[in-house]
Scaffold this active site. Structure first.
Site, PDB file in Angstrom:
ATOM      1  N   LYS A  43      -5.913  15.838  39.325  1.00 43.41           N
ATOM      2  CA  LYS A  43      -5.326  14.827  40.222  1.00 43.41           C
ATOM      3  C   LYS A  43      -4.119  15.391  40.963  1.00 43.41           C
ATOM      4  CE  LYS A  43      -3.515  10.906  38.359  1.00 43.41           C
ATOM      5  NZ  LYS A  43      -2.146  10.685  38.847  1.00 43.41           N
ATOM      6  N   SER A  44      -3.214  16.026  40.234  1.00 43.67           N
ATOM      7  CA  SER A  44      -2.005  16.561  40.881  1.00 43.67           C
ATOM      8  C   SER A  44      -2.365  17.542  41.994  1.00 43.67           C
ATOM      9  CB  SER A  44      -1.138  17.296  39.852  1.00 43.67           C
ATOM     10  OG  SER A  44      -0.525  16.390  38.989  1.00 43.67           O
ATOM     11  N   ARG A  48      -2.026  17.440  46.238  1.00 42.85           N
ATOM     12  CA  ARG A  48      -1.269  18.499  46.916  1.00 42.85           C
ATOM     13  C   ARG A  48      -2.114  19.268  47.916  1.00 42.85           C
ATOM     14  NH1 ARG A  48       1.266  17.354  42.304  1.00 42.85           N
ATOM     15  NH2 ARG A  48       3.431  17.939  41.932  1.00 42.85           N
ATOM     16  N   GLY A 116       1.658   7.364  42.303  1.00 43.83           N
ATOM     17  CA  GLY A 116       3.059   7.781  42.309  1.00 43.83           C
ATOM     18  C   GLY A 116       3.244   9.115  43.008  1.00 43.83           C
ATOM     19  N   ARG A 144       8.453   1.117  40.360  1.00 40.97           N
ATOM     20  CA  ARG A 144       8.855   2.467  39.928  1.00 40.97           C
ATOM     21  C   ARG A 144      10.049   2.987  40.734  1.00 40.97           C
ATOM     22  NH1 ARG A 144       3.700   6.111  38.807  1.00 40.97           N
ATOM     23  NH2 ARG A 144       5.346   7.318  37.789  1.00 40.97           N
ATOM     24  N   ASP A 348       2.210  13.493  30.677  1.00 42.32           N
ATOM     25  CA  ASP A 348       1.100  12.542  30.838  1.00 42.32           C
ATOM     26  C   ASP A 348       0.200  12.492  29.604  1.00 42.32           C
ATOM     27  OD1 ASP A 348       2.022  11.880  33.322  1.00 42.32           O
ATOM     28  OD2 ASP A 348       0.650  13.216  34.395  1.00 42.32           O
ATOM     29  N   LYS A 375       6.668   5.090  34.041  1.00 39.70           N
ATOM     30  CA  LYS A 375       5.380   5.592  34.536  1.00 39.70           C
ATOM     31  C   LYS A 375       4.558   4.398  35.043  1.00 39.70           C
ATOM     32  CE  LYS A 375       5.987   9.946  33.871  1.00 39.70           C
ATOM     33  NZ  LYS A 375       6.091  10.791  35.070  1.00 39.70           N
ATOM     34  N   ARG A 379       5.268   3.191  29.087  1.00 36.50           N
ATOM     35  CA  ARG A 379       4.326   3.792  28.119  1.00 36.50           C
ATOM     36  C   ARG A 379       4.904   3.897  26.712  1.00 36.50           C
ATOM     37  NH1 ARG A 379       1.470   8.276  32.103  1.00 36.50           N
ATOM     38  NH2 ARG A 379       0.067   6.782  33.097  1.00 36.50           N
TER      39      ARG A 379
HETATM   40  C1  S3P Z   1       2.978  14.435  38.695  1.00 36.64           C
HETATM   41  C2  S3P Z   1       4.171  14.567  38.036  1.00 36.64           C
HETATM   42  C3  S3P Z   1       4.550  13.759  36.879  1.00 36.64           C
HETATM   43  C4  S3P Z   1       3.338  13.106  36.240  1.00 36.64           C
HETATM   44  C5  S3P Z   1       2.449  12.466  37.253  1.00 36.64           C
HETATM   45  C6  S3P Z   1       1.938  13.499  38.234  1.00 36.64           C
HETATM   46  C7  S3P Z   1       2.714  15.269  39.862  1.00 36.64           C
HETATM   47  O1  S3P Z   1       5.436  12.741  37.297  1.00 36.64           O
HETATM   48  O2  S3P Z   1       3.755  12.159  35.289  1.00 36.64           O
HETATM   49  O3  S3P Z   1       1.344  11.844  36.619  1.00 36.64           O
HETATM   50  O4  S3P Z   1       1.571  15.344  40.325  1.00 36.64           O
HETATM   51  O5  S3P Z   1       3.678  15.869  40.373  1.00 36.64           O
HETATM   52  P1  S3P Z   1       7.023  12.974  37.415  1.00 36.64           P
HETATM   53  O6  S3P Z   1       7.257  14.004  38.428  1.00 36.64           O
HETATM   54  O7  S3P Z   1       7.581  11.651  37.837  1.00 36.64           O
HETATM   55  O8  S3P Z   1       7.461  13.370  36.039  1.00 36.64           O
END
Ligand code: S3P
Length: 463
Positions: A43-44, A48, A116, A144, A348, A375, A379
């Site tokens: 996902k991250s 990106r 987020g 958030r 996570d 989050k 959590r």
């Molecule tokens: C993420 C960073 C984390 C993670 C989120 C995905 C990212 O959040 O908890 O699920 O893709 O950069 P934080 O940067 O708020 O810690």
């Protein structure tokens, strides 16, 4: 086995129809879990690749893209900014990067849904261009904290405002000429760091971000993959890291190969560890060292986990991230303590770690994890409530939990996912590893990061 509470027609329907139901009951997986699985894309990285691809110059092929609720929000967002994306299906996309100046002003508000990463990274791109944008999201997103990106972006010269003095979304943004800053984050966050690095690419002078921990470095790797110079290192002070970028005019982003999501794989790895008689291999899983903290902790607890990095293969295009196979076999584990320095590398995975701790011998302690409270849901209280609901003793602290392991297992019960994908999937795994059954009030949120989660579990039960 699983049952939904929908109509008989729905129950007889496809797994996806059943996963769209709420609630869903997960029963003890008595025959164990068996098989080789490639979970959906990371996902991250999917967020990106789209966001950086949008401001690259020219075509950017992406493979292994995660088609989930969160990442489809990012796809819709870059299209709303005028970026052309061809969808080849099956995780293949072709983004035609148009550079920052090629982005158009969106006609409407951008709705990030539950994502987020999108609402924190996209402002970093928009801060450097003279366009007006409004970003909002679902009820969870609107609770958030956003000040952590709003303040530094204002310090860089962007006009950003939000509800309650910039603390919450909706956010309104007009970008422009930026200057580089040095920003020290109060809380280790890859989202805040990435936002500022993206803005830094358009700022006059260098932009440095100091991180109190070592948050995931996907943005840095992707920038380096695009040939952009990124300076970084440990700070000298224990656990701190820093990263610095200079402005760039334009860049090309080579084809991005996205591994299977480390965090999604974590649910199945822990399921295999907890369900007796299981052996599961998770193929082509992302092995970025800033994401694999859970696996080190599980090994410390005595888990039988094998990790085999994929060898460099000249026949396949390399990507910015390491990947490999994780093999998990049922294991009896012992309790462990997790302190603040380990939290960013498994942020996570803490909900699913908590379930592993719940079946370990002894009491496990988690501290320095207050960030979990902001989050997709709170959590800390969500995990505590989940564990109590299935029959596990747990003590809640402002920044963590004490979990009293029950090596004999737990009877089960009904758990509340609070609309949070990671709590929903932890509840499902709790059912498979229970001696009875666990009903999750609503499984639909699993689609935020792991579409096909229920079908995957069913295939592992069928072995
Ligand atoms: C993420 C960073 C984390 C993670 C989120 C995905 C990212 O959040 O908890 O699920 O893709 O950069 P934080 O940067 O708020 O810690």
């Amino acid at each position: 086995m699983l049952t939904g509470s929908g109509s008989p027609a729905q129950r007889a329907g496809s797994t996806e129809a059943r996963s769209a139901e709420h609630p869903v009951t997960f029963r003890a997986a008595r025959g164990g879990l068996h098989g080789d699985v490639r979970v959906p894309g990371d996902k991250s990285l999917s967020h990106r690749a789209l966001l950086l691809g949008a401001v690259a110059t020219g075509p950017v092929p992406i493979s292994g893209f995660l088609r989930s609720a969160d990442t489809l929000s990012t796809l819709a967002a870059i299209r709303a900014l005028g970026v052309a994306v061809e969808d080849g299906g099956g995780g293949e996309l072709l983004v035609t990067g148009c550079g920052w100046e090629g982005l158009s002003e969106p006609e409407d508000v951008i709705d990030v849904g539950n994502a987020g990463t999108l609402i924190r990274l996209l402002p970093g791109i928009l801060a450097g261009i003279d366009r007006f944008t409004v970003l909002t999201g679902d009820a969870s997103i609107r609770r958030r904290p956003m000040e952590r990106i709003v303040r530094p972006l204002i310090a860089m010269g962007a006009a950003v405002s939000g509800r309650e003095g910039g603390r919450y979304a909706p956010l309104a943004l007009r970008g422009g000429k930026l200057r580089g800053i040095e920003h020290r984050m109060q809380v280790s966050s890859a989202q805040v760091k990435s936002c500022l690095l993206l803005a830094g690419l358009r700022a006059e002078g260098g932009t440095t971000v100091i991180d109190p921990g070592a948050s995931r470095d996907h943005t840095e790797r992707l920038l380096e993959f695009a040939g952009i110079s990124v300076e970084r290192g440990p700070q000298g002070v224990r656990g701190e890291t820093w990263v610095r970028v200079e402005p760039v005019n334009s860049f090309h982003l080579p084809a991005v190969r996205i591994p299977a999501d480390t965090s999604s794989a974590a649910f199945l790895a822990v399921a295999a560890l907890l369900v007796p008689g299981s052996e599961v291999s998770l193929l082509q899983t992302g092995l970025n060292p800033t994401r694999t903290g859970l696996f080190s902790v599980l090994r410390r607890m005595g888990a039988d986990l094998g990790i085999v990095p994929e060898a460099e293969d000249s026949s396949r295009p390399s990507g910015p991230e390491p990947m490999g196979t994780i093999r998990a076999q049922s294991s009896q584990m012992r309790a462990t303590d997790i302190g603040p320095e380990e939290v960013p590398g498994m942020i996570d995975e803490l909900p699913i770690w908590a379930l592993a701790a719940a079946k370990a011998e002894g009491t496990s302690r988690l501290r320095g994890a207050a960030e979990l409270r902001v989050k997709e849901s709170d959590r800390i209280s969500g995990v505590a409530e989940l564990l109590r609901a299935i029959g596990v003793e747990v003590f809640e602290y402002q920044d963590g939990l004490d979990i009293v392991g029950r090596p004999q297992g737990w009877p089960g019960g009904t758990v509340q996912a609070r609309g949070d994908h990671r709590l929903a999937m932890a509840g499902a795994v709790a059912g498979l590893a229970s001696s009875g059954q666990v009903t999750v009030d609503d499984m639909r949120s699993a689609a935020v990061s792991f579409p096909g989660f229920i079908a995957t579990i069913e295939s592992l039960q069928a072995g």
